[in-house]
Design a protein around this motif. Structure first.
Motif, mmCIF file in Angstrom:
data_model
loop_
_atom_site.group_PDB
_atom_site.id
_atom_site.type_symbol
_atom_site.label_atom_id
_atom_site.label_comp_id
_atom_site.label_asym_id
_atom_site.label_seq_id
_atom_site.Cartn_x
_atom_site.Cartn_y
_atom_site.Cartn_z
ATOM 1 N N GLU A 79 33.014 54.080 54.444
ATOM 2 C CA GLU A 79 31.574 53.852 54.562
ATOM 3 C C GLU A 79 31.030 53.314 53.241
ATOM 4 O O GLU A 79 31.437 53.758 52.170
ATOM 5 N N TRP A 123 27.656 52.947 50.970
ATOM 6 C CA TRP A 123 26.303 53.433 50.722
ATOM 7 C C TRP A 123 25.732 52.692 49.518
ATOM 8 O O TRP A 123 26.454 52.434 48.555
ATOM 9 N N GLN A 140 23.155 52.966 54.486
ATOM 10 C CA GLN A 140 24.554 53.163 54.855
ATOM 11 C C GLN A 140 24.947 52.009 55.778
ATOM 12 O O GLN A 140 24.284 51.750 56.787
ATOM 13 N N TRP A 175 22.597 48.064 58.554
ATOM 14 C CA TRP A 175 22.335 49.057 57.517
ATOM 15 C C TRP A 175 21.372 50.106 58.049
ATOM 16 O O TRP A 175 20.266 49.773 58.468
ATOM 17 N N GLU A 213 30.448 61.170 46.945
ATOM 18 C CA GLU A 213 31.001 61.850 48.106
ATOM 19 C C GLU A 213 31.805 63.057 47.629
ATOM 20 O O GLU A 213 32.637 62.934 46.736
ATOM 21 N N ILE A 229 27.732 63.504 51.574
ATOM 22 C CA ILE A 229 27.133 62.566 50.618
ATOM 23 C C ILE A 229 26.066 63.289 49.800
ATOM 24 O O ILE A 229 25.242 64.029 50.342
#
Length: 197
Positions: A78, A80, A89, A99, A118, A124
């Protein structure tokens, strides 16, 4: 006297002449496929070793801003990004990538994002000018003053015990920063009164 011989290394510079959207790169991360992700002042770019893909608000209106302050690629791939207007994200949808936006309306304690990390379980943690917000994939928990240093969280790290460490930037009016240790229950703040220089 110790002498060490080093083999020659090649350094390659990439600029707008090579396809970067901006020479002002604020952050970099690498995904699980060794693609390089750049956060710039005018959007995000992904470099796969031969070409640069561009993500900006014109082509991806879900992005909160093109001025990217921090970028984090998770262990699951992922992506971010943090901006002065919240966090995004990157997710795959039926019509390609999009997004998702996270702001104070979704649970962030501030839209001014300094850092994203993370932890070992995939959660997160987002550092902002008002503290830190924790996202477990479905809900948010935010922490701020007095648990954390009043100037917010500009850096996040996790130790082998799973404890969280939050760095605080310098204050705007008083040049005092510091860090906070969170063991999952208790916050302990350290600053110049504890001998930090």
């Amino acid at each position: 006297l110790m002498v060490q011989q080093l083999s020659a290394q090649t350094i390659i510079n990439y600029t707008t002449a090579d396809g970067l959207v901006s020479d002002f790169v604020e952050c970099i991360d690498v995904d699980v496929n060794d693609n390089i992700w750049f956060g710039t002042s005018v959007g995000v770019q992904m470099f796969n070793g031969s070409s640069l893909a561009v993500y900006d608000v014109v082509n991806y209106p879900g992005m909160l801003s093109d001025n990217i302050k921090c970028i984090k690629v998770t262990s699951s791939g992922e992506v971010w990004i943090g901006t002065d207007y919240g966090a995004n994200q990157l997710v795959s949808g039926v019509n390609g990538f999009m997004w998702l936006s996270y702001t104070t309306a979704n649970g962030l304690n501030s839209n001014k994002v300094y850092c994203i990390e993370e932890d070992a379980n995939g959660d997160i943690w987002i550092g902002t000018d008002a503290g830190v917000s924790h996202y477990n994939g479905s809900s948010w928990i935010s922490y701020g003053s007095p648990d954390l240093h009043w100037s917010g969280v500009s850096a996040i790290a996790f130790d082998s015990n799973g404890d969280k460490w939050f760095g605080a930037p310098l204050g705007h009016l008083v040049p005092i920063g510091g860090f906070t240790h969170f063991d999952g229950t208790t916050f302990t703040i350290y600053d110049d009164s504890d001998g930090i220089m």
